[in-house]
Design a protein around this motif. Structure first.
Motif, PDB file in Angstrom:
ATOM      1  N   LEU A   1       0.816  -1.215   0.000  1.00 19.55           N
ATOM      2  CA  LEU A   1       0.000   0.000   0.000  1.00 19.55           C
ATOM      3  C   LEU A   1       0.851   1.267   0.000  1.00 19.55           C
ATOM      4  O   LEU A   1       0.321   2.373   0.063  1.00 19.55           O
ATOM      5  N   THR A   2       2.176   1.088  -0.058  1.00 20.46           N
ATOM      6  CA  THR A   2       3.109   2.221   0.026  1.00 20.46           C
ATOM      7  C   THR A   2       3.739   2.481  -1.330  1.00 20.46           C
ATOM      8  O   THR A   2       3.996   1.539  -2.092  1.00 20.46           O
ATOM      9  N   THR A   3       4.020   3.736  -1.620  1.00 25.33           N
ATOM     10  CA  THR A   3       4.654   4.066  -2.895  1.00 25.33           C
ATOM     11  C   THR A   3       6.144   4.362  -2.690  1.00 25.33           C
ATOM     12  O   THR A   3       6.575   4.779  -1.609  1.00 25.33           O
ATOM     13  N   LEU A   4       6.921   4.143  -3.740  1.00 29.04           N
ATOM     14  CA  LEU A   4       8.351   4.444  -3.695  1.00 29.04           C
ATOM     15  C   LEU A   4       8.589   5.931  -3.444  1.00 29.04           C
ATOM     16  O   LEU A   4       9.495   6.309  -2.698  1.00 29.04           O
ATOM     17  N   ALA A   5       7.777   6.761  -4.056  1.00 29.90           N
ATOM     18  CA  ALA A   5       7.949   8.209  -3.903  1.00 29.90           C
ATOM     19  C   ALA A   5       7.776   8.624  -2.453  1.00 29.90           C
ATOM     20  O   ALA A   5       8.531   9.458  -1.936  1.00 29.90           O
TER      21      ALA A   5
ATOM     22  N   LEU B   1       8.360   6.864   0.273  1.00 27.47           N
ATOM     23  CA  LEU B   1       9.512   6.439   1.073  1.00 27.47           C
ATOM     24  C   LEU B   1      10.759   7.241   0.731  1.00 27.47           C
ATOM     25  O   LEU B   1      11.578   7.535   1.607  1.00 27.47           O
ATOM     26  N   GLY B   2      10.914   7.591  -0.525  1.00 22.30           N
ATOM     27  CA  GLY B   2      12.112   8.304  -0.949  1.00 22.30           C
ATOM     28  C   GLY B   2      12.261   9.685  -0.357  1.00 22.30           C
ATOM     29  O   GLY B   2      13.368  10.237  -0.318  1.00 22.30           O
ATOM     30  N   HIS B   3      11.174  10.265   0.109  1.00 22.90           N
ATOM     31  CA  HIS B   3      11.226  11.614   0.666  1.00 22.90           C
ATOM     32  C   HIS B   3      11.560  11.641   2.159  1.00 22.90           C
ATOM     33  O   HIS B   3      11.729  12.717   2.725  1.00 22.90           O
ATOM     34  N   LEU B   4      11.632  10.476   2.786  1.00 27.39           N
ATOM     35  CA  LEU B   4      11.882  10.447   4.228  1.00 27.39           C
ATOM     36  C   LEU B   4      13.337  10.804   4.525  1.00 27.39           C
ATOM     37  O   LEU B   4      14.257  10.226   3.938  1.00 27.39           O
ATOM     38  N   PRO B   5      13.578  11.739   5.429  1.00 26.01           N
ATOM     39  CA  PRO B   5      14.943  12.240   5.662  1.00 26.01           C
ATOM     40  C   PRO B   5      15.886  11.212   6.257  1.00 26.01           C
ATOM     41  O   PRO B   5      17.093  11.246   5.991  1.00 26.01           O
TER      42      PRO B   5
ATOM     43  N   LEU C   1      16.972  -0.832   4.248  1.00 18.83           N
ATOM     44  CA  LEU C   1      17.150   0.531   4.731  1.00 18.83           C
ATOM     45  C   LEU C   1      16.118   1.462   4.099  1.00 18.83           C
ATOM     46  O   LEU C   1      15.676   2.436   4.721  1.00 18.83           O
ATOM     47  N   TYR C   2      15.718   1.139   2.882  1.00 22.61           N
ATOM     48  CA  TYR C   2      14.746   1.972   2.172  1.00 22.61           C
ATOM     49  C   TYR C   2      13.327   1.749   2.697  1.00 22.61           C
ATOM     50  O   TYR C   2      12.542   2.700   2.836  1.00 22.61           O
ATOM     51  N   VAL C   3      12.998   0.491   3.008  1.00 20.29           N
ATOM     52  CA  VAL C   3      11.604   0.167   3.335  1.00 20.29           C
ATOM     53  C   VAL C   3      11.361   0.003   4.835  1.00 20.29           C
ATOM     54  O   VAL C   3      10.224  -0.264   5.248  1.00 20.29           O
ATOM     55  N   TYR C   4      12.389   0.192   5.690  1.00 16.71           N
ATOM     56  CA  TYR C   4      12.163  -0.072   7.112  1.00 16.71           C
ATOM     57  C   TYR C   4      11.081   0.811   7.746  1.00 16.71           C
ATOM     58  O   TYR C   4      10.433   0.390   8.713  1.00 16.71           O
ATOM     59  N   PRO C   5      10.797   2.037   7.239  1.00 18.90           N
ATOM     60  CA  PRO C   5       9.672   2.779   7.829  1.00 18.90           C
ATOM     61  C   PRO C   5       8.328   2.054   7.699  1.00 18.90           C
ATOM     62  O   PRO C   5       7.424   2.281   8.506  1.00 18.90           O
TER      63      PRO C   5
END
Length: 397
Positions: A165-169, A171-175, A191-195
Motif C-alpha cells: 500500500l506504500t509508494t516508492l515516492a 519512502l524516498g522523501h523520508l529524511p 534501509l529503504y523500506v524499514y519505515p
C-alpha cells in the motif's frame, strides 16, 4: 493446615500457572527466578490483551472513572549500549508512562537492526543486553509488554501488506533514508523500506501514541497515512497513531567530545557518551575530558557554551535543580570543578541501574524467560490484529 503465608504462596503459584497456560506458555519453560517473578506479580496486576489492565469496578456513588488509558508502543534497536542520552530521551520517559498506568508495549526491534550489517554473535548478545538494560532502568515485564520483535512473526507478515500500500515516492522523501544512505555505495533494500516495518510495529498493537524523537516524526506520519489508506480500502480497522515528542534539552543530550552534535551510540569515540555499563572511574574520566570552553564560570547558554550547557542539562535531569539553582550552587567553582560535581551525580544515579543490569546478565535463563513471556503476550495481541487484516484483505475467510 497451611499457614497464611503458605496459602498466599500457593494462590500466587496457581495464578501464575493459569496465566502462562492462557498465553500458551508452559510455566516449565521459565527459570525458577522467572517463575517467581511471574507468580509474585500476576495476582495483583492481571495481564489483559484487549483493553486496559487491572481495571477495577468503582463502587456505586464513587467518583467518575478515569479517562481511557493510552496504548503506547515504542521500540529500540539492540545495536550498541544504552547511553545517558537514550536514558533521558526515551527509556526514563517510558518508565514514567508505565507508572502512569497506560497500556505500554516496548520492543527490542532486532529486525530493524539488520538493515545494516551486523555480526550474528554480537547481535544476539546485544539483544539480551538491551532487554536487561531496559529492565534495569525500570521497565517492569509484569506491567509492560517487553519483547523481541523477531519473535512475533506477524510483524514481518503485516509489513508485506502495508508495503503493498506504500509508494516508492513516499519512502524516498523520508529524511532518515537520505541521511543513512548518504555514505553507502550500495543501499540495502531494508534501509529503504524499514519505515513500513515501523508502521507495522505500531499498527499491529493498535497504538494510540508513539514516543519518538523529532527525527522520527515523519515515520509516525507515514504510519498514520497507511492506517488511513488501509481503512479507506478495507474498512475501519486502525486508529491513527499520534506522536509524543518531548521538546526539552534532556531529550537531545549532546556528545561529550562534539557538543554541537547529538550523543550517539554510533559515534566512533566511546568518550563521547556515558554508557549505562560504565564504571565510576570511566564516568569520571569521560566527564573530566568533556569538551567545554575557556570560560571558567558555570552558567547555561546552549548557543554560546554548548559543552558546559550539556553538563548542566545532565545535572538538571538527574537532580531536578533549575539552571539558575545550579549556577548559584556553583558560584566560585570553575568548569573543571563542576565536571567533578556532575560526575558524582551521574555515578550515584547510575549505580543501582548498573548493579541490576549486572545481576540480570548473570542469569541469562531468567532473562530469556522474561522475553519468552513478553513474546507470548505480544503475539496474543498481534495475532488478533493479523487475523482481522487477513480477513479484510481476502487472505482468509
Amino acid at each position: 493446615m497451611e499457614n497464611g503465608a503458605a496459602a498466599a504462596a500457593s494462590t500466587r503459584k496457581r495464578a501464575g500457572e493459569q496465566e502462562c497456560r492462557a498465553l500458551g506458555l508452559p510455566l516449565a519453560v521459565l527459570s525458577p527466578r522467572c517463575q517467581s517473578h511471574v507468580q509474585g506479580s500476576l495476582p495483583t496486576r492481571r495481564f489483559s490483551h484487549t483493553g486496559p489492565r487491572g481495571a477495577e469496578h468503582a463502587a456505586e456513588g464513587d467518583a467518575q472513572p478515569p479517562p481511557p488509558k493510552k496504548t503506547i508502543f515504542s521500540g529500540i534497536q539492540p545495536t550498541g549500549v544504552l547511553h545517558l542520552g537514550n536514558y533521558f530521551g526515551a527509556v526514563r520517559r517510558w518508565v514514567e508512562l508505565q507508572e502512569q498506568g497506560h497500556n505500554v508495549i516496548f520492543s527490542v526491534v532486532d529486525l530493524h537492526s539488520i538493515t545494516l550489517p551486523q555480526d550474528p554473535a554480537t547481535l544476539h548478545s546485544q539483544i539480551l543486553n538491551m532487554a536487561a538494560s531496559l529492565i534495569a532502568c525500570g521497565i517492569d515485564p509484569a506491567r509492560a509488554v517487553l519483547f523481541q520483535q523477531s519473535r512475533v512473526s506477524e510483524h514481518a507478515q503485516f509489513n508485506w501488506v502495508l508495503g503493498c500500500l506504500t509508494t516508492l515516492a513516499r519512502l524516498g522523501h523520508l529524511p532518515q533514508y537520505k541521511e543513512k544512505s548518504a555514505s553507502l555505495k550500495e543501499v540495502p533494500l531494508g534501509l529503504y523500506v524499514y519505515p513500513v516495518l515501523q508502521a507495522a510495529d505500531i499498527l499491529l498493537y493498535r497504538a494510540t501514541h508513539v514516543p519518538v524523537g523529532e527525527d522520527q516524526l515523519q515515520h509516525i506520519q507515514l504510519a498514520a497515512h497507511l492506517a488511513r489508506v488501509f481503512n479507506n480500502k478495507y474498512g475501519r480497522t486502525f486508529r491513527l497513531p499520534h506522536s509524543m515528542v518531548y521538546d526539552d534539552a534532556t531529550g537531545r543530550l549532546r556528545s561529550l567530545r562534539q557538543p554541537t552534535k547529538k550523543m550517539s551510540k554510533s559515534e566512533a569515540d566511546p568518550r563521547s557518551r556515558i554508557e549505562l555499563t560504565d564504571t565510576p572511574d570511566q564516568i569520571l574520566e569521560k566527564l573530566k575530558k568533556a569538551v567545554t570552553d575557556h570560560t571558567s564560570a558555570v552558567y547555561y547558554d546552549p548557543e554560546a557554551r554548548p559543552g558546559v550547557s550539556n553538563l548542566m542539562t545532565m545535572h538538571n535531569a538527574l537532580t531536578g535543580l533549575s539552571y539558575d539553582e545550579i549556577r548559584a550552587q556553583c558560584e566560585g567553582k570553575d568548569t573543571g570543578q563542576y565536571k567533578l560535581l556532575v560526575a558524582d551525580v551521574v555515578i550515584e544515579h547510575l549505580r543501582p541501574i548498573r548493579q541490576e543490569l549486572t545481576r540480570l546478565l548473570e542469569d541469562k535463563a531468567h532473562l530469556v524467560g522474561l522475553l519468552d513471556l513478553g513474546a507470548a503476550r505480544a503475539k496474543a495481541i498481534a495475532a488478533s490484529t493479523w487475523a482481522e487484516v487477513r480477513r479484510k484483505v481476502g487472505l482468509s475467510e
